[in-house]
Motif scaffolding. Structure first.
Motif, PDB file in Angstrom:
ATOM      1  N   GLY A   1       0.823  -1.210   0.000  1.00 27.76           N
ATOM      2  CA  GLY A   1       0.000   0.000   0.000  1.00 27.76           C
ATOM      3  C   GLY A   1       0.855   1.257   0.000  1.00 27.76           C
ATOM      4  O   GLY A   1       0.545   2.238  -0.698  1.00 27.76           O
ATOM      5  N   PHE A   2       1.948   1.219   0.761  1.00 30.01           N
ATOM      6  CA  PHE A   2       2.877   2.357   0.791  1.00 30.01           C
ATOM      7  C   PHE A   2       3.486   2.599  -0.586  1.00 30.01           C
ATOM      8  O   PHE A   2       3.606   3.749  -1.037  1.00 30.01           O
ATOM      9  CB  PHE A   2       3.980   2.087   1.820  1.00 30.01           C
ATOM     10  CG  PHE A   2       5.139   3.034   1.739  1.00 30.01           C
ATOM     11  CD1 PHE A   2       5.022   4.347   2.180  1.00 30.01           C
ATOM     12  CD2 PHE A   2       6.362   2.616   1.210  1.00 30.01           C
ATOM     13  CE1 PHE A   2       6.094   5.228   2.106  1.00 30.01           C
ATOM     14  CE2 PHE A   2       7.437   3.491   1.135  1.00 30.01           C
ATOM     15  CZ  PHE A   2       7.308   4.796   1.585  1.00 30.01           C
ATOM     16  N   SER A   3       3.846   1.518  -1.286  1.00 27.62           N
ATOM     17  CA  SER A   3       4.451   1.657  -2.620  1.00 27.62           C
ATOM     18  C   SER A   3       3.449   2.163  -3.651  1.00 27.62           C
ATOM     19  O   SER A   3       3.836   2.572  -4.745  1.00 27.62           O
ATOM     20  CB  SER A   3       5.042   0.319  -3.080  1.00 27.62           C
ATOM     21  OG  SER A   3       4.022  -0.638  -3.307  1.00 27.62           O
ATOM     22  N   PHE A   4       2.155   2.144  -3.311  1.00 29.29           N
ATOM     23  CA  PHE A   4       1.109   2.690  -4.185  1.00 29.29           C
ATOM     24  C   PHE A   4       0.844   4.168  -3.864  1.00 29.29           C
ATOM     25  O   PHE A   4       0.764   5.004  -4.769  1.00 29.29           O
ATOM     26  CB  PHE A   4      -0.183   1.886  -4.026  1.00 29.29           C
ATOM     27  CG  PHE A   4      -1.339   2.414  -4.832  1.00 29.29           C
ATOM     28  CD1 PHE A   4      -1.437   2.135  -6.181  1.00 29.29           C
ATOM     29  CD2 PHE A   4      -2.320   3.194  -4.236  1.00 29.29           C
ATOM     30  CE1 PHE A   4      -2.502   2.624  -6.933  1.00 29.29           C
ATOM     31  CE2 PHE A   4      -3.386   3.685  -4.969  1.00 29.29           C
ATOM     32  CZ  PHE A   4      -3.480   3.399  -6.319  1.00 29.29           C
ATOM     33  N   VAL A   5       0.739   4.495  -2.574  1.00 32.11           N
ATOM     34  CA  VAL A   5       0.373   5.854  -2.167  1.00 32.11           C
ATOM     35  C   VAL A   5       1.542   6.818  -2.301  1.00 32.11           C
ATOM     36  O   VAL A   5       1.385   7.954  -2.783  1.00 32.11           O
ATOM     37  CB  VAL A   5      -0.161   5.852  -0.713  1.00 32.11           C
ATOM     38  CG1 VAL A   5      -0.411   7.285  -0.225  1.00 32.11           C
ATOM     39  CG2 VAL A   5      -1.430   5.033  -0.612  1.00 32.11           C
ATOM     40  N   PHE A   6       2.733   6.390  -1.890  1.00 31.58           N
ATOM     41  CA  PHE A   6       3.886   7.299  -1.879  1.00 31.58           C
ATOM     42  C   PHE A   6       4.213   7.876  -3.254  1.00 31.58           C
ATOM     43  O   PHE A   6       4.443   9.092  -3.377  1.00 31.58           O
ATOM     44  CB  PHE A   6       5.105   6.582  -1.285  1.00 31.58           C
ATOM     45  CG  PHE A   6       6.340   7.431  -1.263  1.00 31.58           C
ATOM     46  CD1 PHE A   6       6.429   8.539  -0.442  1.00 31.58           C
ATOM     47  CD2 PHE A   6       7.426   7.119  -2.079  1.00 31.58           C
ATOM     48  CE1 PHE A   6       7.571   9.335  -0.428  1.00 31.58           C
ATOM     49  CE2 PHE A   6       8.558   7.904  -2.076  1.00 31.58           C
ATOM     50  CZ  PHE A   6       8.634   9.012  -1.243  1.00 31.58           C
ATOM     51  N   PRO A   7       4.240   7.072  -4.342  1.00 30.34           N
ATOM     52  CA  PRO A   7       4.535   7.656  -5.666  1.00 30.34           C
ATOM     53  C   PRO A   7       3.500   8.690  -6.100  1.00 30.34           C
ATOM     54  O   PRO A   7       3.841   9.640  -6.806  1.00 30.34           O
ATOM     55  CB  PRO A   7       4.520   6.439  -6.601  1.00 30.34           C
ATOM     56  CG  PRO A   7       4.796   5.279  -5.726  1.00 30.34           C
ATOM     57  CD  PRO A   7       4.151   5.603  -4.418  1.00 30.34           C
ATOM     58  N   ILE A   8       2.234   8.520  -5.690  1.00 28.94           N
ATOM     59  CA  ILE A   8       1.208   9.497  -6.057  1.00 28.94           C
ATOM     60  C   ILE A   8       1.478  10.836  -5.391  1.00 28.94           C
ATOM     61  O   ILE A   8       1.428  11.900  -6.027  1.00 28.94           O
ATOM     62  CB  ILE A   8      -0.190   8.969  -5.671  1.00 28.94           C
ATOM     63  CG1 ILE A   8      -0.527   7.715  -6.487  1.00 28.94           C
ATOM     64  CG2 ILE A   8      -1.257  10.050  -5.890  1.00 28.94           C
ATOM     65  CD1 ILE A   8      -1.845   7.073  -6.106  1.00 28.94           C
ATOM     66  N   ILE A   9       1.793  10.783  -4.087  1.00 29.01           N
ATOM     67  CA  ILE A   9       2.114  12.024  -3.368  1.00 29.01           C
ATOM     68  C   ILE A   9       3.396  12.636  -3.923  1.00 29.01           C
ATOM     69  O   ILE A   9       3.483  13.854  -4.119  1.00 29.01           O
ATOM     70  CB  ILE A   9       2.254  11.735  -1.864  1.00 29.01           C
ATOM     71  CG1 ILE A   9       0.919  11.227  -1.302  1.00 29.01           C
ATOM     72  CG2 ILE A   9       2.711  12.991  -1.113  1.00 29.01           C
ATOM     73  CD1 ILE A   9       0.992  10.787   0.139  1.00 29.01           C
ATOM     74  N   ALA A  10       4.380  11.782  -4.190  1.00 26.37           N
ATOM     75  CA  ALA A  10       5.656  12.277  -4.722  1.00 26.37           C
ATOM     76  C   ALA A  10       5.466  12.934  -6.086  1.00 26.37           C
ATOM     77  O   ALA A  10       6.116  13.943  -6.395  1.00 26.37           O
ATOM     78  CB  ALA A  10       6.654  11.120  -4.830  1.00 26.37           C
ATOM     79  N   ASN A  11       4.572  12.393  -6.900  1.00 27.57           N
ATOM     80  CA  ASN A  11       4.328  12.999  -8.211  1.00 27.57           C
ATOM     81  C   ASN A  11       3.664  14.358  -8.074  1.00 27.57           C
ATOM     82  O   ASN A  11       3.928  15.271  -8.861  1.00 27.57           O
ATOM     83  CB  ASN A  11       3.457  12.078  -9.068  1.00 27.57           C
ATOM     84  CG  ASN A  11       3.312  12.574 -10.484  1.00 27.57           C
ATOM     85  OD1 ASN A  11       4.281  12.657 -11.235  1.00 27.57           O
ATOM     86  ND2 ASN A  11       2.098  12.929 -10.870  1.00 27.57           N
ATOM     87  N   GLY A  12       2.790  14.487  -7.068  1.00 25.08           N
ATOM     88  CA  GLY A  12       2.208  15.795  -6.797  1.00 25.08           C
ATOM     89  C   GLY A  12       3.280  16.804  -6.404  1.00 25.08           C
ATOM     90  O   GLY A  12       3.254  17.966  -6.838  1.00 25.08           O
ATOM     91  N   LEU A  13       4.245  16.371  -5.604  1.00 27.08           N
ATOM     92  CA  LEU A  13       5.370  17.240  -5.224  1.00 27.08           C
ATOM     93  C   LEU A  13       6.231  17.576  -6.439  1.00 27.08           C
ATOM     94  O   LEU A  13       6.735  18.692  -6.568  1.00 27.08           O
ATOM     95  CB  LEU A  13       6.220  16.548  -4.149  1.00 27.08           C
ATOM     96  CG  LEU A  13       5.627  16.521  -2.741  1.00 27.08           C
ATOM     97  CD1 LEU A  13       6.426  15.574  -1.856  1.00 27.08           C
ATOM     98  CD2 LEU A  13       5.625  17.929  -2.145  1.00 27.08           C
ATOM     99  N   ARG A  14       6.408  16.594  -7.336  1.00 27.44           N
ATOM    100  CA  ARG A  14       7.191  16.827  -8.553  1.00 27.44           C
ATOM    101  C   ARG A  14       6.541  17.911  -9.405  1.00 27.44           C
ATOM    102  O   ARG A  14       7.203  18.837  -9.882  1.00 27.44           O
ATOM    103  CB  ARG A  14       7.310  15.529  -9.352  1.00 27.44           C
ATOM    104  CG  ARG A  14       8.084  15.659 -10.652  1.00 27.44           C
ATOM    105  CD  ARG A  14       8.005  14.378 -11.459  1.00 27.44           C
ATOM    106  NE  ARG A  14       6.685  14.176 -12.017  1.00 27.44           N
ATOM    107  CZ  ARG A  14       6.271  14.666 -13.189  1.00 27.44           C
ATOM    108  NH1 ARG A  14       7.088  15.411 -13.917  1.00 27.44           N
ATOM    109  NH2 ARG A  14       5.061  14.429 -13.626  1.00 27.44           N
ATOM    110  N   ALA A  15       5.210  17.777  -9.621  1.00 22.67           N
ATOM    111  CA  ALA A  15       4.490  18.783 -10.416  1.00 22.67           C
ATOM    112  C   ALA A  15       4.572  20.156  -9.745  1.00 22.67           C
ATOM    113  O   ALA A  15       4.775  21.176 -10.422  1.00 22.67           O
ATOM    114  CB  ALA A  15       3.034  18.351 -10.585  1.00 22.67           C
ATOM    115  N   PHE A  16       4.416  20.172  -8.423  1.00 24.54           N
ATOM    116  CA  PHE A  16       4.532  21.417  -7.674  1.00 24.54           C
ATOM    117  C   PHE A  16       5.930  22.015  -7.839  1.00 24.54           C
ATOM    118  O   PHE A  16       6.092  23.227  -8.035  1.00 24.54           O
ATOM    119  CB  PHE A  16       4.235  21.148  -6.201  1.00 24.54           C
ATOM    120  CG  PHE A  16       4.688  22.225  -5.266  1.00 24.54           C
ATOM    121  CD1 PHE A  16       4.046  23.459  -5.237  1.00 24.54           C
ATOM    122  CD2 PHE A  16       5.759  22.018  -4.411  1.00 24.54           C
ATOM    123  CE1 PHE A  16       4.465  24.465  -4.372  1.00 24.54           C
ATOM    124  CE2 PHE A  16       6.185  23.003  -3.548  1.00 24.54           C
ATOM    125  CZ  PHE A  16       5.539  24.237  -3.518  1.00 24.54           C
TER     126      PHE A  16
END
Length: 469
Positions: free
Chosen positions: A208-223
């Motif tokens: 579950g962590f390997s699913f949620v973390f990349p989504i949050i990280a991608n939001g940070l990348r776009a930001f």
């Protein structure tokens, strides 16, 4: 793995490869053409390596077979038939891989399947899935970007997937959704969870962590890209810079997942002590029956699929246009459905309202009603800013799309599809309706109906759609 097991796998595996050959070719084609699925080339070698790691324990397990997966094979078989009839690649690819997993289980038996449960299940990552999440991931990325921008008090105006800051505009495109990172991260995270943890709840949490973390990280990348554009007056963080920042972030995501797994890893588990049992003649005979039954089921499946090929339905006309609508060759709208057997584009006298209708047969040599080459508007001139469901009747839910061009001009489009008397604006519903007709041997046609207007208000264009449907 013991040579006896490989020999027992040969016949059903050959039948599987023969029946699913077209689906396997398109699946490998997706691996080669899409960077999102390049990691799929590693799935089978990794699974084979995991099996090799268990070779000592495999030798201690008796050779058996199982009827349970043979019964379960009916489910992916029907999914594959549905995918072939409806031309839904996701169904085809998932069904092909799941069928392989069940074949392996049936041939090697339940005791050995329990030992090799992870390598067998890990094969599912060879099926290219996840593209369906792109629209949702785009929205989440936009939401996270606005959230972080608000934290830093940077002015931002959002219109759909377009984010405008004082010195520029950003579009959260499909490539910005993070799907490339997410699918690879889940596959690697699942592998790390198996290798580093022994408790099932730790494996579930880490996956579950390997699913949620990349989504949050991608939001940070776009930001981060927006911040760089904001601070450098849009000189950087555009074009190729997106790719650089993207892969740097992906590397960081993988490292974080890897080190997290190492920090919380369980001690290595002791090797299980499997008692050796001899195989009786009855079990050997059972294995031959399972292998023969598997082969017959697979070949029957292939023969059924071949019956879907039929001649095209002859179509002589399209839906009648309203009296005040005159046919035109093309317009600013730019709607296009390639290879339709018949299509008509009509326009009102003031040019503000247009009608479109195209008809396809269910099985054509080229072209279909639901295809990524078709477009509801010219994407070079218009951008989508809103989309919603509109009920034309209690049974028919059409889709209303609002688009805008560079001059700020807006256009509303209402569209829906029909397969005979069944109508919907949901592509999956139409695909399944087509598949049902093909599987049951019924002849039918499929059509798209659409109305667009740059002058009419929302209630008026909806009323016109109700009258035309």
């Amino acid at each position: 793995m013991n040579n006896s097991i490989l020999l027992r796998l040969m016949l059903p595996m050959a039948a599987w490869a023969l029946v699913f050959s077209s689906s396997l070719q398109t699946m490998v084609g997706v691996w080669m053409q899409s960077k999102t699925y390049e990691h799929c080339f590693l799935i089978v070698p990794i699974a084979a390596w995991l099996v090799w790691q268990k070779r000592q324990e495999i030798r201690k397990i008796p050779y058996t077979s199982s009827w349970v997966p043979l019964v379960l094979l009916l489910f992916p078989a029907m999914l594959w038939l549905l995918g072939r009839a409806a031309d839904i690649s996701l169904f085809e690819h998932v069904a092909s891989v799941v069928s392989l997993q069940l074949i392996i289980w049936a041939v090697i038996g339940t005791p050995m399947a329990k030992l090799l449960w992870f390598p067998i299940l890990f094969l599912i990552f060879a099926a290219p899935f996840g593209e369906e999440l792109v629209p949702t991931l785009q929205i989440i990325t936009a939401d996270l970007s606005v959230f972080f921008l608000n934290i830093f008090n940077i002015p931002v105006y959002r219109e759909g997937l377009y984010l405008t800051i004082p010195n520029g505009q950003f579009h959260v495109a499909e490539a910005c959704s993070g799907i490339r990172f997410l699918i690879s991260s889940i596959a690697l995270g699942t592998l790390f969870a198996y290798l580093q943890f022994n408790h099932w709840w730790k494996r579930v949490l880490f996956t579950g962590f390997s699913f949620v973390f990349p989504i949050i990280a991608n939001g940070l990348r776009a930001f981060g890209i927006i911040i760089i554009g904001y601070l450098t007056d849009m000189e950087h963080a555009t074009g190729a810079d997106h790719l650089v920042y993207g892969w740097v972030f992906f590397s960081i995501v993988i490292l974080v997942i890897f080190f997290t797994a190492n920090i919380f890893a369980d001690p290595p588990a002791k090797e299980s002590d499997f008692a050796f049992h001899t195989v009786s003649e009855e079990k050997t005979d059972k294995s031959l029956k399972v292998i023969g039954s598997l082969t017959m089921v697979l070949l029957s499946l292939g023969l059924w699929e071949q019956s879907f090929d039929s001649t095209e339905t002859v179509i002589t006309s399209t839906k009648v246009m309203p009296q005040n609508i005159a046919p035109v060759a093309q317009s600013e709208w730019g709607i296009q459905f390639q290879h339709a057997q018949h299509s008509t584009l009509g326009q009102s006298q003031d040019g503000g309202t247009e009608y479109f209708n195209a008809i396809f047969s269910l099985r054509q040599d080229e072209g279909e009603i639901i295809h990524n080459s078709n477009q509801l508007f010219n994407k070079e001139n218009w951008k989508k800013i809103a989309s919603s469901e509109v009920y034309l009747t209690p049974e028919l839910a059409a889709t209303e799309v609002t688009v805008s061009n560079n001059m700020g001009k807006k256009m509303k489009i209402i569209y829906w599809y029909c397969v005979d008397d069944f109508c919907s604006s949901k592509p999956l519903d139409i695909k399944l309706a087509q598949a049902t007709h093909l599987i049951t041997g019924q002849n039918a046609t499929a059509e798209v109906l659409a109305i667009a207007s740059t002058t009419l208000n929302e209630s008026t264009i909806r009323e016109l759609a109700k009258q035309w449907q």
